[in-house]
Every structure is written in structure tokens, then in C-alpha cells.
Write a protein that holds these residues in place. Structure first.
Motif, PDB file in Angstrom:
ATOM      1  N   GLU A  76       0.814  -1.218   0.000  1.00  0.00           N
ATOM      2  CA  GLU A  76       0.000   0.000   0.000  1.00  0.00           C
ATOM      3  C   GLU A  76       0.854   1.277   0.000  1.00  0.00           C
ATOM      4  O   GLU A  76       0.355   2.356   0.286  1.00  0.00           O
ATOM      5  CB  GLU A  76      -0.989  -0.037   1.171  1.00  0.00           C
ATOM      6  CG  GLU A  76      -2.050  -1.081   0.874  1.00  0.00           C
ATOM      7  CD  GLU A  76      -3.139  -1.217   1.928  1.00  0.00           C
ATOM      8  OE1 GLU A  76      -4.313  -1.259   1.540  1.00  0.00           O
ATOM      9  OE2 GLU A  76      -2.825  -1.293   3.113  1.00  0.00           O
ATOM     10  N   HIS A  95      -1.466   4.255   7.923  1.00  0.00           N
ATOM     11  CA  HIS A  95      -2.706   3.659   7.402  1.00  0.00           C
ATOM     12  C   HIS A  95      -2.994   2.393   8.200  1.00  0.00           C
ATOM     13  O   HIS A  95      -2.103   1.567   8.413  1.00  0.00           O
ATOM     14  CB  HIS A  95      -2.561   3.307   5.919  1.00  0.00           C
ATOM     15  CG  HIS A  95      -3.564   2.283   5.489  1.00  0.00           C
ATOM     16  ND1 HIS A  95      -4.917   2.519   5.514  1.00  0.00           N
ATOM     17  CD2 HIS A  95      -3.415   0.991   5.087  1.00  0.00           C
ATOM     18  CE1 HIS A  95      -5.557   1.425   5.131  1.00  0.00           C
ATOM     19  NE2 HIS A  95      -4.675   0.488   4.864  1.00  0.00           N
ATOM     20  N   HIS A  97      -6.622  -0.096  10.124  1.00  0.00           N
ATOM     21  CA  HIS A  97      -8.045  -0.443  10.083  1.00  0.00           C
ATOM     22  C   HIS A  97      -8.654  -0.339  11.484  1.00  0.00           C
ATOM     23  O   HIS A  97      -9.115  -1.347  12.032  1.00  0.00           O
ATOM     24  CB  HIS A  97      -8.227  -1.861   9.533  1.00  0.00           C
ATOM     25  CG  HIS A  97      -7.475  -2.119   8.250  1.00  0.00           C
ATOM     26  ND1 HIS A  97      -7.055  -3.362   7.871  1.00  0.00           N
ATOM     27  CD2 HIS A  97      -7.059  -1.273   7.262  1.00  0.00           C
ATOM     28  CE1 HIS A  97      -6.422  -3.293   6.702  1.00  0.00           C
ATOM     29  NE2 HIS A  97      -6.396  -2.025   6.322  1.00  0.00           N
ATOM     30  N   HIS A 158     -12.698  -0.072   4.042  1.00  0.00           N
ATOM     31  CA  HIS A 158     -11.290  -0.424   4.185  1.00  0.00           C
ATOM     32  C   HIS A 158     -10.677  -0.001   5.531  1.00  0.00           C
ATOM     33  O   HIS A 158     -10.368  -0.868   6.342  1.00  0.00           O
ATOM     34  CB  HIS A 158     -10.514   0.187   3.008  1.00  0.00           C
ATOM     35  CG  HIS A 158      -9.090  -0.223   2.936  1.00  0.00           C
ATOM     36  ND1 HIS A 158      -8.342  -0.157   1.800  1.00  0.00           N
ATOM     37  CD2 HIS A 158      -8.242  -0.688   3.889  1.00  0.00           C
ATOM     38  CE1 HIS A 158      -7.118  -0.590   2.044  1.00  0.00           C
ATOM     39  NE2 HIS A 158      -7.035  -0.916   3.310  1.00  0.00           N
TER      40      HIS A 158
END
Ligand SMILES: [Zn+2]
Length: 263
Positions: A76, A95, A97, A158
Motif C-alpha cells: 500500500e 494507514h 483499520h 477499508h
């Protein structure tokens, strides 16, 4: 010039916090830091963020080509690079979740604003990017409209991405957005969410200007105070219940009709 070994240590420490907070299950999540105008240091793919060592990290250029590190860089990274390329002042990207903020992304509900003072000052608007298959360039581009306007974005179906001047700063925005979303979900269960009255919202934006905490598009562009003003209010909960009841009634009517036709 960044102290690369200090940065690597910090990325590993933030990785431990991400994992401990439950923001990155298994090998989820990625962290990066802008080393200089040619390279970025980032976490590798397929590694638990809670147990990284400094020499596990990779170095890539701004096209995503790996320049150093024994493991493969995160898939990513293009998302991170898109952010660095769009705004040269951004130094770090996180980044992951986080469950409560990701729930808003899954429900495709925009996070409402003007409810908690600290969130207004440190995060401001928290827009939601369109869904795209993770990893590719089109996924990376989903955040582009928000760079320069926000510092934390929810990625539909996401997770979240946040950025800042340091790894620590990019991380704590993630922590704040998830705690905020958790509070919103709890308050919605109580049946009502009170938004701050407009004059008090304006006072917060004034404070924000005085603290010099980044730019807030609501100050620079005027207006647009609300993101999803209906979320969690008794009116919206009542209309959700109404829609649910209507859905059940429609389904029952359909089943009865089918049975009638079978006879
Ligand atoms: Zn992800």
C-alpha cells in the motif's frame, strides 16, 4: 536531515501501539516517513506491526521502487507516496483499520463534525474516500481530493489514513478518530447526538486559528461546517427505524403475495 535510525525506532514503537490498540489485526496497516527528497522509509508487507525490528523496514523512492531492505515493501506504499507527492510538508503517513472509524467506512456514513471540541481543533473534517481495490494507483488516488483539506480520511470499506509532521503525530490522529467514532456509536445507542451550537463552533474555529493547528478549510473557504449533520440525531434514528419497519412490512407483503400465487 532526518536521523534515520531514530525514525526507524519511532516507526517500530508506533507499530507496537497500533497493534496494541487493535487498529491493525494480523499483518494489517502500514507506516512511513519522508526521509528526504528521494526516499521514504516504510514498513514491509506481511509483518505484524506489533513486533517489528528496525532492520525489518524498507526504503523506497517516490515511484515505489525499493532501494533498501531485506523484506518487500508494503503493497500500500502508493497511497503514502500519493500523499507525500501532493503536499511536500507532510512528513509521515499512517494507514490502518481501526474498528470504530472503519465501521463508518463500511456503513458508508460520513463522520459528523462539531460535536467534540478537541476533535474539531486537531482533526477538523474527516472526509470519506471512495472505495477502490487496495494496492494500486487508482486506490492511492482516492485520497487526493482531500490532501490539503484534511489530515485524516476514512477509506470506504477499508480503514483510515492520517498524516502529519511526525510519525507520532500521524498516529495520534488515528487514535483520536477511532475514539471519536466509538463515542459517536455509543451516543447513537443512547438515542441522540447534540451538535455544538453554531456560535460555539465558531469559537472553536477561532481557537484553532490562534493555536495555528494547520489550516481548516472551514475557515479558509468559509461555511460548510457540517459533515452529515443528521447522524445519530433522534430524527435520523426515527427515520432509520421507520425505514426498517417499512422494509419488513414490504418483505412480509411480498411473501404473502408469493404464497397466494402458489395456491
Ligand atoms: Zn489497508
Amino acid at each position: 536531515m532526518a536521523n534515520e535510525s531514530g525514525i526507524r525506532r519511532e516507526i517500530c514503537e508506533i507499530g507496537r501501539r497500533l497493534y496494541a490498540k487493535g487498529f491493525a489485526a494480523g499483518n494489517d496497516g502500514n507506516i512511513s516517513y519522508r526521509l528526504n527528497e528521494n526516499t521514504v522509509v516504510c514498513t514491509p508487507t506481511q509483518i505484524c506491526k506489533g513486533f517489528m525490528r528496525e532492520d525489518d523496514l524498507c526504503v523506497v523512492d517516490y515511484d515505489g521502487w525499493q532501494k533498501a531492505g531485506s523484506q518487500n515493501r508494503t503493497s500500500e506504499i502508493l497511497l503514502h507516496l500519493e500523499i507525500y507527492k501532493a503536499d511536500p510538508s507532510i512528513m509521515s503517513v499512517v494507514h490502518c483499520h481501526p474498528p470504530h472509524a472503519t465501521a463508518f467506512g463500511v456503513a458508508r456514513v460520513d463522520i459528523p463534525t462539531c460535536i467534540l471540541p478537541e476533535v474539531e481543533i486537531f482533526l477538523g473534517i474527516m472526509p470519506r474516500a471512495e472505495y477502490e481495490t487496495p494496492g494500486g494507483q487508482s486506490f492511492a488516488e482516492t485520497v487526493r481530493p482531500f490532501i490539503g483539506k484534511a489530515n485524516t480520511v476514512v477509506l470506504s470499506n477499508h480503514g483510515t489514513v492520517s498524516w502529519g509532521d511526525s510519525v507520532e503525530q500521524a498516529y495520534w490522529k488515528t487514535e483520536i478518530v477511532d475514539a471519536y467514532c466509538r463515542i459517536l456509536l455509543l451516543a447513537a445507542q443512547l438515542g441522540n447526538i447534540e451538535r455544538l451550537p453554531l456560535p460555539k463552533q465558531m469559537e472553536l474555529l477561532e481557537l484553532k486559528k490562534r493555536f495555528g493547528v494547520g489550516e481548516d478549510t472551514r475557515i479558509t473557504h468559509g461555511g460548510e461546517m457540517y459533515v452529515n449533520p443528521d447522524f445519530g440525531t433522534s430524527a435520523s434514528i426515527a427515520s432509520q427505524h421507520e425505514a426498517l419497519a417499512q422494509g419488513i412490512a414490504d418483505r412480509v407483503a411480498e411473501i404473502l403475495k408469493q404464497r397466494g400465487q402458489q395456491k
